[in-house]
Scaffold this active site. Structure first.
Site, mmCIF file in Angstrom:
data_model
loop_
_atom_site.group_PDB
_atom_site.id
_atom_site.type_symbol
_atom_site.label_atom_id
_atom_site.label_comp_id
_atom_site.label_asym_id
_atom_site.label_seq_id
_atom_site.Cartn_x
_atom_site.Cartn_y
_atom_site.Cartn_z
ATOM 1 N N GLU A 14 -13.599 -9.007 -10.228
ATOM 2 C CA GLU A 14 -12.634 -7.926 -10.475
ATOM 3 C C GLU A 14 -11.508 -8.390 -11.410
ATOM 4 O O GLU A 14 -10.998 -9.498 -11.280
ATOM 5 C CB GLU A 14 -12.037 -7.498 -9.123
ATOM 6 C CG GLU A 14 -11.010 -6.390 -9.240
ATOM 7 C CD GLU A 14 -10.541 -5.910 -7.868
ATOM 8 O OE1 GLU A 14 -11.385 -5.600 -7.012
ATOM 9 O OE2 GLU A 14 -9.311 -5.856 -7.672
ATOM 10 N N ASP A 106 -2.400 3.405 -3.550
ATOM 11 C CA ASP A 106 -1.136 3.309 -2.809
ATOM 12 C C ASP A 106 -0.039 3.977 -3.600
ATOM 13 O O ASP A 106 0.187 3.642 -4.764
ATOM 14 C CB ASP A 106 -0.777 1.831 -2.578
ATOM 15 C CG ASP A 106 -1.615 1.245 -1.461
ATOM 16 O OD1 ASP A 106 -1.808 1.943 -0.451
ATOM 17 O OD2 ASP A 106 -2.081 0.109 -1.622
ATOM 18 N N PHE A 214 1.500 -10.832 -0.770
ATOM 19 C CA PHE A 214 0.460 -9.824 -0.973
ATOM 20 C C PHE A 214 -0.278 -9.551 0.344
ATOM 21 O O PHE A 214 -0.599 -8.398 0.661
ATOM 22 C CB PHE A 214 -0.491 -10.301 -2.077
ATOM 23 C CG PHE A 214 -1.387 -9.207 -2.573
ATOM 24 C CD1 PHE A 214 -0.858 -7.997 -2.992
ATOM 25 C CD2 PHE A 214 -2.764 -9.378 -2.605
ATOM 26 C CE1 PHE A 214 -1.680 -6.969 -3.421
ATOM 27 C CE2 PHE A 214 -3.599 -8.363 -3.039
ATOM 28 C CZ PHE A 214 -3.058 -7.157 -3.449
HETATM 29 P P1 FAD Z 1 -8.769 5.618 2.507
HETATM 30 O O1 FAD Z 1 -10.148 5.250 2.800
HETATM 31 O O2 FAD Z 1 -8.459 7.034 2.175
HETATM 32 O O3 FAD Z 1 -7.892 5.175 3.779
HETATM 33 C C1 FAD Z 1 -6.473 5.147 3.711
HETATM 34 C C2 FAD Z 1 -5.888 5.283 5.110
HETATM 35 O O4 FAD Z 1 -6.079 6.608 5.588
HETATM 36 C C3 FAD Z 1 -6.526 4.372 6.160
HETATM 37 O O5 FAD Z 1 -5.515 3.958 7.032
HETATM 38 C C4 FAD Z 1 -7.518 5.273 6.871
HETATM 39 O O6 FAD Z 1 -7.764 4.878 8.200
HETATM 40 C C5 FAD Z 1 -6.806 6.619 6.800
HETATM 41 N N1 FAD Z 1 -7.700 7.770 6.744
HETATM 42 C C6 FAD Z 1 -8.739 7.946 5.907
HETATM 43 N N2 FAD Z 1 -9.312 9.147 6.091
HETATM 44 C C7 FAD Z 1 -8.594 9.752 7.058
HETATM 45 C C8 FAD Z 1 -8.662 11.017 7.701
HETATM 46 N N3 FAD Z 1 -9.605 11.904 7.374
HETATM 47 N N4 FAD Z 1 -7.748 11.305 8.656
HETATM 48 C C9 FAD Z 1 -6.783 10.417 9.001
HETATM 49 N N5 FAD Z 1 -6.679 9.198 8.431
HETATM 50 C C10 FAD Z 1 -7.567 8.880 7.474
HETATM 51 N N6 FAD Z 1 -5.472 0.308 -5.084
HETATM 52 C C11 FAD Z 1 -5.162 0.828 -6.303
HETATM 53 O O7 FAD Z 1 -4.155 1.533 -6.415
HETATM 54 N N7 FAD Z 1 -5.944 0.571 -7.412
HETATM 55 C C12 FAD Z 1 -7.081 -0.170 -7.339
HETATM 56 O O8 FAD Z 1 -7.746 -0.375 -8.330
HETATM 57 C C13 FAD Z 1 -7.448 -0.704 -6.060
HETATM 58 N N8 FAD Z 1 -8.592 -1.424 -5.912
HETATM 59 C C14 FAD Z 1 -8.970 -1.831 -4.654
HETATM 60 C C15 FAD Z 1 -10.206 -2.477 -4.496
HETATM 61 C C16 FAD Z 1 -10.632 -2.885 -3.236
HETATM 62 C C17 FAD Z 1 -11.973 -3.557 -3.092
HETATM 63 C C18 FAD Z 1 -9.791 -2.690 -2.103
HETATM 64 C C19 FAD Z 1 -10.211 -3.167 -0.739
HETATM 65 C C20 FAD Z 1 -8.563 -2.056 -2.254
HETATM 66 C C21 FAD Z 1 -8.143 -1.607 -3.510
HETATM 67 N N9 FAD Z 1 -6.942 -0.926 -3.701
HETATM 68 C C22 FAD Z 1 -6.602 -0.430 -4.941
HETATM 69 C C23 FAD Z 1 -6.024 -0.716 -2.582
HETATM 70 C C24 FAD Z 1 -6.255 0.638 -1.878
HETATM 71 O O9 FAD Z 1 -5.991 1.692 -2.757
HETATM 72 C C25 FAD Z 1 -5.304 0.680 -0.676
HETATM 73 O O10 FAD Z 1 -5.739 -0.218 0.305
HETATM 74 C C26 FAD Z 1 -5.035 2.049 -0.102
HETATM 75 O O11 FAD Z 1 -3.926 1.938 0.796
HETATM 76 C C27 FAD Z 1 -6.178 2.659 0.689
HETATM 77 O O12 FAD Z 1 -7.210 3.010 -0.108
HETATM 78 P P2 FAD Z 1 -8.623 3.467 0.531
HETATM 79 O O13 FAD Z 1 -9.463 3.865 -0.597
HETATM 80 O O14 FAD Z 1 -9.116 2.441 1.457
HETATM 81 O O15 FAD Z 1 -8.117 4.761 1.363
#
Ligand code: FAD
Length: 285
Positions: A14, A106, A214
């Site tokens: 990445e 985020d 981080f």
């Molecule tokens: P989600 O899967 O939507 O989850 C977010 C939160 O909401 C969780 O606490 C989950 O339990 C909760 N949730 C989900 N669905 C529901 C529902 N239906 N009802 C109630 N609660 C719910 N961030 C960036 O900005 N840019 C990037 O390029 C980036 N790359 C990443 C790559 C990887 C491999 C990882 C692991 C993280 C990356 N992140 C990135 C960080 C990520 O955006 C954050 O961790 C963010 O806070 C959550 O994203 P998610 O896609 O996991 O969200």
């Protein structure tokens, strides 16, 4: 762990989109060094709210064209409208991109939680499938130590299953140093009928202060035994790097030995820390 080991191992690296021409030039060298290890794909992060929309696109195309290796843009839904997301998907499709990492993203602090039209990553996965059918292989994020905002492990596992049911093809985890957290996460997923590959995200250790900061934000735990040893080095960087290399290499080897379906390295746009680990793994060669 049984259903994870049936997949061919896949390795990925990445990057983040550099802000300057000098950063872009440096990434050009780094991507070639890593491309020589023949990864399955590269990925390029995306600033939530579209702050790196153009730079992510340019970096994805530059890495893909410079290496000939599949390169996946990250795409987050928070702060972007459906129209903006649909345009970006179309742009990627037209440019020969067929893999995407779909995230919620985020929000910058102080902004409301409902900014954007799609609230969760599962909504984005569903939207991508509606817009593009099966064109994209969709990666989503997984959290063996639980997402820091989740209401609990069960709720987070359900949220993960919702993403899978919405059409995710595979997942990459937040980095972790507790191997049992990954093992228990995979077991829970298997019990819930989740069958997609869940690839461990690997963070090479190069700078202890940054790692602590981080890890606090993203909810990754640094085990106490690692902390006490790191702190005992008292800023002696070569010792920190050497110890970090040993710890992360051993984590990677154990993960592969227990059947993890591959590894995804958070390179932070540096080749050396990732290669120092990669070249010691028994898969190297
Ligand atoms: P989600 O899967 O939507 O989850 C977010 C939160 O909401 C969780 O606490 C989950 O339990 C909760 N949730 C989900 N669905 C529901 C529902 N239906 N009802 C109630 N609660 C719910 N961030 C960036 O900005 N840019 C990037 O390029 C980036 N790359 C990443 C790559 C990887 C491999 C990882 C692991 C993280 C990356 N992140 C990135 C960080 C990520 O955006 C954050 O961790 C963010 O806070 C959550 O994203 P998610 O896609 O996991 O969200």
């Amino acid at each position: 762990m049984n259903s994870q080991s049936k997949y061919d191992k896949r390795f990925s690296f990445e990057f983040f989109p550099p802000k300057t021409d000098a950063g872009m030039e440096k990434l050009g060298v780094v991507q070639q060094q890593l491309a020589a290890r023949k990864p399955g794909f590269f990925s390029v992060t995306y600033g939530a709210g579209g702050s790196t929309r153009d730079r992510t696109f340019e970096t994805v195309m530059s890495v893909k064209n410079g290496t000939g290796i599949c390169t996946a843009p990250h795409l987050s839904c928070v702060g972007d409208t459906k129209k903006q997301l649909a345009e970006l998907l179309q742009q990627y499709k037209a440019s020969g991109i067929n893999r995407i990492v779909a995230l919620r993203g985020d929000l910058p602090s102080g902004m409301g939680a409902s900014l954007g039209e799609l609230k969760y990553a599962s909504d984005l996965v569903r939207f991508i499938r509606e817009q593009s059918g099966d064109h994209f292989h969709i990666e989503v994020a997984a959290y063996p130590e639980m997402h820091p905002q989740a209401q609990g492990m069960k709720a987070d596992l359900n949220a993960f299953k919702t993403k899978v049911d919405a059409g995710a093809s595979s997942a990459i985890t937040q980095y972790f140093f507790n191997i049992d957290a990954y093992k228990f996460f995979i077991d829970s997923c298997e019990k819930m009928g989740i069958e997609i590959p869940i690839v461990p995200g690997i963070m090479p250790i190069t700078n202890y202060e940054n790692l602590v900061r981080f890890s606090h934000t993203c909810g990754a735990e640094i085990p106490r035994w690692i902390k006490v040893r790191m702190e005992a080095f008292a800023g002696d960087l070569p010792s920190i790097v050497q110890f970090g290399e040993e710890v992360v290499t051993s984590l990677c080897q154990e993960l592969l030995d227990m059947g993890a379906p591959g590894l995804h390295f958070y390179t932070l746009n540096q080749a050396a820390p990732t290669l120092a680990i990669w070249d010691k793994l028994s898969l190297a060669g």
